[in-house]
Design an enzyme around this catalytic site. Structure first.
Site, PDB file in Angstrom:
ATOM      1  N   HIS A 175     105.222  29.541   6.575  1.00  0.00           N
ATOM      2  CA  HIS A 175     104.655  28.663   5.564  1.00  0.00           C
ATOM      3  C   HIS A 175     103.717  29.491   4.684  1.00  0.00           C
ATOM      4  CE1 HIS A 175     106.562  25.105   6.896  1.00  0.00           C
ATOM      5  NE2 HIS A 175     105.883  24.971   8.020  1.00  0.00           N
ATOM      6  N   SER A 176     103.254  28.889   3.592  1.00  0.00           N
ATOM      7  CA  SER A 176     102.440  29.676   2.670  1.00  0.00           C
ATOM      8  C   SER A 176     101.196  30.234   3.359  1.00  0.00           C
ATOM      9  CB  SER A 176     102.053  28.853   1.443  1.00  0.00           C
ATOM     10  OG  SER A 176     101.422  27.653   1.806  1.00  0.00           O
ATOM     11  N   GLU A 177     100.587  29.479   4.283  1.00  0.00           N
ATOM     12  CA  GLU A 177      99.512  30.018   5.110  1.00  0.00           C
ATOM     13  C   GLU A 177      99.589  29.465   6.523  1.00  0.00           C
ATOM     14  OE1 GLU A 177      97.714  31.402   1.352  1.00  0.00           O
ATOM     15  OE2 GLU A 177      98.515  29.457   1.890  1.00  0.00           O
ATOM     16  N   THR A 178      99.166  30.306   7.461  1.00  0.00           N
ATOM     17  CA  THR A 178      98.911  29.889   8.830  1.00  0.00           C
ATOM     18  C   THR A 178      97.456  30.191   9.130  1.00  0.00           C
ATOM     19  OG1 THR A 178     101.193  30.281   9.539  1.00  0.00           O
ATOM     20  CG2 THR A 178      99.505  30.263  11.259  1.00  0.00           C
TER      21      THR A 178
ATOM     22  N   HIS B 148      94.214  24.536   1.630  1.00  0.00           N
ATOM     23  CA  HIS B 148      95.030  23.573   2.365  1.00  0.00           C
ATOM     24  C   HIS B 148      95.065  23.885   3.857  1.00  0.00           C
ATOM     25  CE1 HIS B 148      98.420  26.445   2.445  1.00  0.00           C
ATOM     26  NE2 HIS B 148      98.989  25.639   3.322  1.00  0.00           N
TER      27      HIS B 148
END
Length: 269
Positions: free
Chosen positions: A42-45, A75
């Site tokens: 995903h875009s960030e973890t 987010h």
């Protein structure tokens, strides 16, 4: 490792921006964190662990894209606070120690969470040669967003232009540290939002981020000055879409939104 996938800046599943969240006893080595983030994809973890009582923060927090660690992520911070509150791991406001200083997340009575982030310093710049061609639209205004964000903020003609963008991401990558935030005033404020945006971050492995909290620390001062109000709502017009309520408070920007846990599982390796 227990791992959860949380959709942030939305009150329904399969919308907003998904983030991986892992609550740990301590941070493993950086290579391990990066490999997990790449696997989650995903875009960030977000990775967090509890800090000793009595300090300036309650939890340590780091964020990784599939390609690199980043200095700020809205987010995934919202997603982490949501996991802490819904699991009972933390009650009330939570203070995170991060690369961008101490960031606070406060639960609201309506179920949303409000993040307290530093406002991005905006510096007008000349439109770099090739940006219009790479973005696929003529910029009206271009601003640098400072070191924590690392983007170019580009105002374009109108909401229709923002929604129709299909940038050349390879070409766009040459023009900023992280990427480009494209924005315009809402065509019809009666729809419940004041401005629209889309975010393209090819330099950190994200072609288009669905909903970007950190970008709104730049969008909030930009649009508050133009619209004459400190409290606004931004719509990030990606395919998943999401809304961020922004409140400009001088050197701080408050970002509010809901979150929904959609996957709760275990990392086996």
């Amino acid at each position: 490792m227990r791992i959860r996938i949380v959709d942030a800046f939305t009150d329904r599943p399969f919308a907003g921006n998904p983030a991986g969240v892992l609550l740990l006893d301590a941070f493993p080595d950086d290579d391990r964190l990066q490999r997990v983030a790449l696997e989650v994809n995903h875009s960030e973890t977000a990775f967090a662990h509890r800090l000793p009582a009595g300090g300036e923060a309650d939890w340590a927090l780091r964020w990784f894209t599939p390609a690199t660690e980043v200095a700020m992520c809205g987010h995934a911070t919202l997603a982490t606070a949501h996991v802490l509150h819904t699991t009972g791991a933390h009650e009330g406001p939570v203070r995170f120690s991060t690369r961008s200083g101490v960031l606070t997340a406060t639960p609201r009575e309506d179920g949303a969470i409000t993040l307290d982030f530093p406002t991005a310093p905006l510096t007008p710049v000349q439109t770099p040669a090739g940006v219009a061609e790479a973005l696929g639209a003529e910029p009206r205004t271009v601003l640098d967003t400072g070191p924590n964000i690392g983007d170019l903020l580009v105002e374009v003609a109108d909401e229709k232009t923002v929604r129709g963008l299909a940038p050349d991401l390879t070409a766009l990558a040459a023009h900023s540290e992280r990427g480009v935030i494209a924005t315009a005033r809402a065509e019809d404020p009666d729809r419940g939002y004041d401005y629209v945006s889309r975010c393209f971050f090819p330099n950190v492995g994200i072609d288009e981020d669905p909903v970007t909290g950190s970008a709104h620390t730049a969008l909030a001062p930009f649009w508050s000055e133009r619209l004459g109000r400190p409290d606004l709502t931004g719509l990030q017009a990606s395919s998943r879409s999401g809304r961020v309520r922004t409140e400009l408070r001088g050197g701080r920007t408050l970002l509010s939104g809901h979150a929904v846990t959609v996957i709760d599982g275990e990392l086996l390796v």
